[in-house]
Every structure is written in C-alpha cells, then in structure tokens.
Scaffold this active site. Structure first.
Site, PDB file in Angstrom:
ATOM      1  CD  GLU A 161      -0.333  90.058 -31.627  1.00 16.23           C
ATOM      2  OE1 GLU A 161      -0.692  89.404 -30.631  1.00 16.23           O
ATOM      3  OE2 GLU A 161      -0.591  91.262 -31.797  1.00 16.23           O
ATOM      4  NE  ARG A 206      -3.659  78.282 -19.274  1.00 17.76           N
ATOM      5  CZ  ARG A 206      -3.650  79.519 -19.686  1.00 17.76           C
ATOM      6  NH1 ARG A 206      -4.403  80.393 -19.123  1.00 17.76           N
ATOM      7  NH2 ARG A 206      -2.873  79.890 -20.688  1.00 17.76           N
TER       8      ARG A 206
HETATM    9  P1  AMP Z   1      -4.403  80.139 -29.601  1.00 19.28           P
HETATM   10  O1  AMP Z   1      -3.203  79.478 -30.169  1.00 19.28           O
HETATM   11  O2  AMP Z   1      -4.492  81.580 -29.996  1.00 19.28           O
HETATM   12  O3  AMP Z   1      -5.687  79.388 -29.898  1.00 19.28           O
HETATM   13  O4  AMP Z   1      -4.255  80.184 -28.027  1.00 19.28           O
HETATM   14  C1  AMP Z   1      -3.398  79.320 -27.389  1.00 19.28           C
HETATM   15  C2  AMP Z   1      -3.491  79.318 -25.903  1.00 19.28           C
HETATM   16  O5  AMP Z   1      -3.356  80.624 -25.368  1.00 19.28           O
HETATM   17  C3  AMP Z   1      -4.807  78.791 -25.388  1.00 19.28           C
HETATM   18  O6  AMP Z   1      -4.688  77.427 -25.132  1.00 19.28           O
HETATM   19  C4  AMP Z   1      -5.003  79.534 -24.104  1.00 19.28           C
HETATM   20  O7  AMP Z   1      -4.424  78.808 -23.042  1.00 19.28           O
HETATM   21  C5  AMP Z   1      -4.223  80.794 -24.282  1.00 19.28           C
HETATM   22  N1  AMP Z   1      -5.056  81.973 -24.566  1.00 19.28           N
HETATM   23  C6  AMP Z   1      -5.080  82.700 -25.697  1.00 19.28           C
HETATM   24  N2  AMP Z   1      -5.910  83.736 -25.599  1.00 19.28           N
HETATM   25  C7  AMP Z   1      -6.463  83.658 -24.372  1.00 19.28           C
HETATM   26  C8  AMP Z   1      -7.418  84.448 -23.654  1.00 19.28           C
HETATM   27  N3  AMP Z   1      -7.987  85.548 -24.160  1.00 19.28           N
HETATM   28  N4  AMP Z   1      -7.744  84.070 -22.399  1.00 19.28           N
HETATM   29  C9  AMP Z   1      -7.176  82.958 -21.858  1.00 19.28           C
HETATM   30  N5  AMP Z   1      -6.265  82.195 -22.460  1.00 19.28           N
HETATM   31  C10 AMP Z   1      -5.905  82.532 -23.713  1.00 19.28           C
END
Ligand code: AMP
Length: 171
Positions: free
Chosen positions: A96, A59
């Site tokens: 995770e 995305r």
């Molecule tokens: P993070 O590494 O946890 O910051 O998240 C990485 C990617 O996961 C982000 O770029 C989002 O595309 C996706 N993502 C994580 N959590 C969510 C959420 N609650 N809603 C939508 N996309 C999420």
C-alpha cells in the site's frame, strides 16, 4: 470448522486504524486446535507426490514446517532481505505504501519439483502473488497455495489467477 474460526482473535485497529487483524496466536497456542488445523490441511495432500513445502516469513514457517513434517517433505524458506546466508534470487512487490522484497536460495528446487506454498493468511494476495512469480522461474510445478485463513472480502484470489488456492478457514 466454526470452532477453529472462533478461536482466532480479532484485534481492531492493528497494526493501524481501520484494519481488523486476525490474531492466529490463539489458535496456535491451543493444542487441540493447532493439531486439528494441521491435520485438516495435511489430509488434503496425503497421497499426492509433493517434493517441497515453501514457507513464507514469518507465520508461514509455522504452517509450512508442520505440513512438511506431516507429508514427509522438506521445507524451503522465503525470507525478508538479508536473512538467507547463501546466494539468493529475489522479488520486489508493491505494498500500500512503498515496496517489499522477498528472497529464496538460488538452489532451492530441482526442475519439475512439485511444491506447495504455505502462509498463514490470504489478505490482498500481494505477498503470495510475488512468491508465485519468484518460484515459477525455477521451473517448478506449484501444486497449490495453502493458507490457514482467508479474508474473502479482499479477493486475494484475483491476484493468483493461475494458481490453485486453498484456505481452511474463510472470513
Ligand atoms: P497479503 O499480501 O495482503 O495477502 O497479506 C500478507 C500477509 O499479511 C499475510 O500473510 C498475513 O500474515 C498478513 N496480514 C494481512 N492482513 C492481515 C489481517 N487482517 N490479519 C492478519 N494478518 C494479516
């Protein structure tokens, strides 16, 4: 900005129980909202000397490409393993459960390039922290990490202590 926040749809228990997924497809498919979101973000960087936008699969490509077009830069892709055809540099990072890997072409930047890293949403910050580490080795200047949205309660910024971080819509 509230109208842009409201058009993002919450999907409870996706992709697994307990997660509220922020579905940005409703914003992307609405012409006025998409245009406003891109214009608002791009406006921040107008007049800055930016050499390259980095878009993170998948995305992040959408925002990254739109920003690059508006700012008159190129876009460099950070992709999942095995997708980029030329020689790559890669980074693995903890999820995770298990680990994930991201790759970038080894000739992605010139030393000293000023770049913006773009993704759709800042959650825990693990993905962006890995991309920061990956691109830092090229000797580039990270101007900012740019997101459409941020889940502030997850405090993803704490994983990005040395980078400037901006998100348009805060939840
Ligand atoms: P993070 O590494 O946890 O910051 O998240 C990485 C990617 O996961 C982000 O770029 C989002 O595309 C996706 N993502 C994580 N959590 C969510 C959420 N609650 N809603 C939508 N996309 C999420």
């Amino acid at each position: 900005m509230d109208d842009l926040k409201q058009i993002i749809r919450d999907i409870p228990d996706f992709p697994k129980k307990g997660i509220v997924f922020k579905d940005i497809t409703t914003l992307l498919s609405d012409a006025k909202s998409f245009q406003r979101m891109v214009d608002l973000l791009a406006h921040r960087y107008v007049g800055e000397k930016i050499d390259q936008i980095v878009g993170i699969e998948a995305r992040g490509f959408i925002l990254g490409a739109a920003l690059a077009y508006k700012l008159g830069t190129g876009i460099t892709l950070v992709r999942k393993p095995g997708k980029l055809p030329f020689q790559t540099r890669s980074i693995s990072y903890e999820l995770e459960y298990g680990t994930d890997t991201l790759e970038i072409h080894e000739d992605a930047f010139k030393k000293g390039d000023r770049i913006i890293l773009a993704d759709d949403l800042l959650a825990t910050g693990g993905t962006m922290a890995a991309v920061v580490k990956l691109v830092e080795k090229f000797g580039v200047e990270i101007y900012e990490c740019a997101f459409m949205a941020e889940l502030e309660f997850l405090n993803g910024r704490s994983k990005l202590p040395d980078a400037k971080v901006y998100s348009l819509l805060k939840f």
